[in-house]
Write an enzyme that holds these catalytic residues in place. Structure first.
Site, short mmCIF file in Angstrom:
data_model
loop_
_atom_site.label_atom_id
_atom_site.label_comp_id
_atom_site.label_asym_id
_atom_site.label_seq_id
_atom_site.Cartn_x
_atom_site.Cartn_y
_atom_site.Cartn_z
N HIS A 157 0.83 -1.20 0.00
CA HIS A 157 0.00 0.00 0.00
C HIS A 157 0.87 1.26 0.00
O HIS A 157 0.89 2.03 0.97
CB HIS A 157 -0.90 -0.04 1.24
CG HIS A 157 -2.07 0.89 1.21
ND1 HIS A 157 -1.95 2.26 1.15
CD2 HIS A 157 -3.40 0.65 1.25
CE1 HIS A 157 -3.15 2.81 1.15
NE2 HIS A 157 -4.05 1.87 1.21
N GLU A 260 -0.69 1.28 -5.57
CA GLU A 260 -0.49 0.09 -4.74
C GLU A 260 -0.58 -1.18 -5.58
O GLU A 260 -1.57 -1.39 -6.29
CB GLU A 260 -1.58 0.08 -3.65
CG GLU A 260 -1.78 1.41 -2.94
CD GLU A 260 -3.17 1.57 -2.36
OE1 GLU A 260 -3.81 0.54 -2.03
OE2 GLU A 260 -3.63 2.70 -2.22
#
Ligand code: TA6
Length: 285
Positions: A157, A260
């Site tokens: 992320h 991400e």
């Protein structure tokens, strides 16, 4: 010292000057500098005491993405799973003339009793951070060490630090269908991704291995090269969501974009004794 341990983090220092920092909490990489220039966003309000997920850096999403429902598991897991809110340990480090490497581990014996009850599978994660002169590779190996198959999502992320959200362009997703979680519809990406409001999009089965985050103008950017991970999520909270996060400054959305890489569109089934690997390599444009 190429790899030095502090109480709450490991610092990697490349012989040519690049550096990275990885907190044991969540194995969250919170800094990647090349020529002393920071490339990773960390909120000025990030909580670093282990009481909540670190706002910024590269939080590790596992075993679920989003509001934690996993197949064959009745309990709801914490948002984005427990890996990013568990304390990992440094299991190995090494260096040579070209790279400095640190490996972090987390297994089912290290997570909380609460999380173990929520997700009662035996597993071992090894997260490898490999720092080059102008690159950084983050690689995750997931092993099913038990006798039951399990299903997982995973995601690196990554919060990228950018000069100005109005100039940033994400290139490499044109023509890919995506789930627009803001508009709550499926669309096809036309051209580059720009930020003109809240962005929260999941691009499944992306074919382009290299995604570019271009800062705009002559400011360069970062290339994200994917290995073994097929989905890309792009996120900018914009004003309202920014104001709603206590660990994120109201104006910080101007200075970050999340791009991400992971496996979030579908769960991956991992048989007993099986393993999965995926990674990203970040380099300067
Ligand atoms: O990756 C995008 C996303 O799933 C957004 O929907 C938003 O929730 C973001 O992650 C941050 O999630 P967090 O739980 O870290 O606040």
């Amino acid at each position: 010292m190429p790899v030095s341990q502090q109480s709450n983090k490991t610092v990697l220092t490349h012989p040519l000057g690049a550096s990275a920092e990885v907190h044991f909490f969540g194995a969250t990489l919170t800094s990647w500098k090349v020529a002393s220039e920071e490339r990773i966003f960390l909120s000025e309000k990030a909580v670093l005491d282990g009481s909540k997920a670190i706002r910024g850096g590269i939080p590790l999403v596992f075993p679920v993405f989003g509001k934690g429902k996993a197949p064959h598991v009745t309990a709801s897991l914490p948002q984005h799973g427990f890996a990013r809110i568990s304390r990992w340990r440094l299991v190995n480090s090494s260096e040579d003339a070209h790279t400095v490497t640190a490996q972090f581990g987390l297994d089912h014996n290290m997570i909380s009793e609460e999380h173990r009850k929520m997700w009662p599978f035996d597993f071992s994660l090894v997260y490898t951070v490999k720092l080059g002169a102008e690159t950084i590779e983050t690689h995750l190996k997931i092993q099913n060490t038990g006798d039951q198959a399990f299903d997982f999502n995973t995601l690196l992320h990554t919060y990228f630090l950018i000069p100005d959200e109005s100039k940033v362009r994400v290139i490499g997703l044109s023509g890919v269908d995506y789930t627009d979680k803001v508009q709550q519809k499926t669309s096809r990406q036309e051209g580059e991704v720009v930020v003109r409001g809240e962005v929260d999009s999941v691009y499944a089965n992306v074919q382009t291995a290299d995604i570019q985050i271009q800062y705009g103008g002559e400011d360069g950017g970062v290339q994200l090269h994917r290995n073994g991970v097929n989905d890309i999520v792009v996120w900018n909270p914009w004003t309202e969501k920014a104001a709603g996060m206590a660990d994120f400054g109201d104006e910080e959305y101007h200075r970050m974009i999340c791009v991400e890489a992971g496996q979030v569109a579908e769960f991956i089934a991992l048989a007993a004794g099986g393993s999965w690997e995926g990674s990203q390599v970040l380099s300067l444009l």
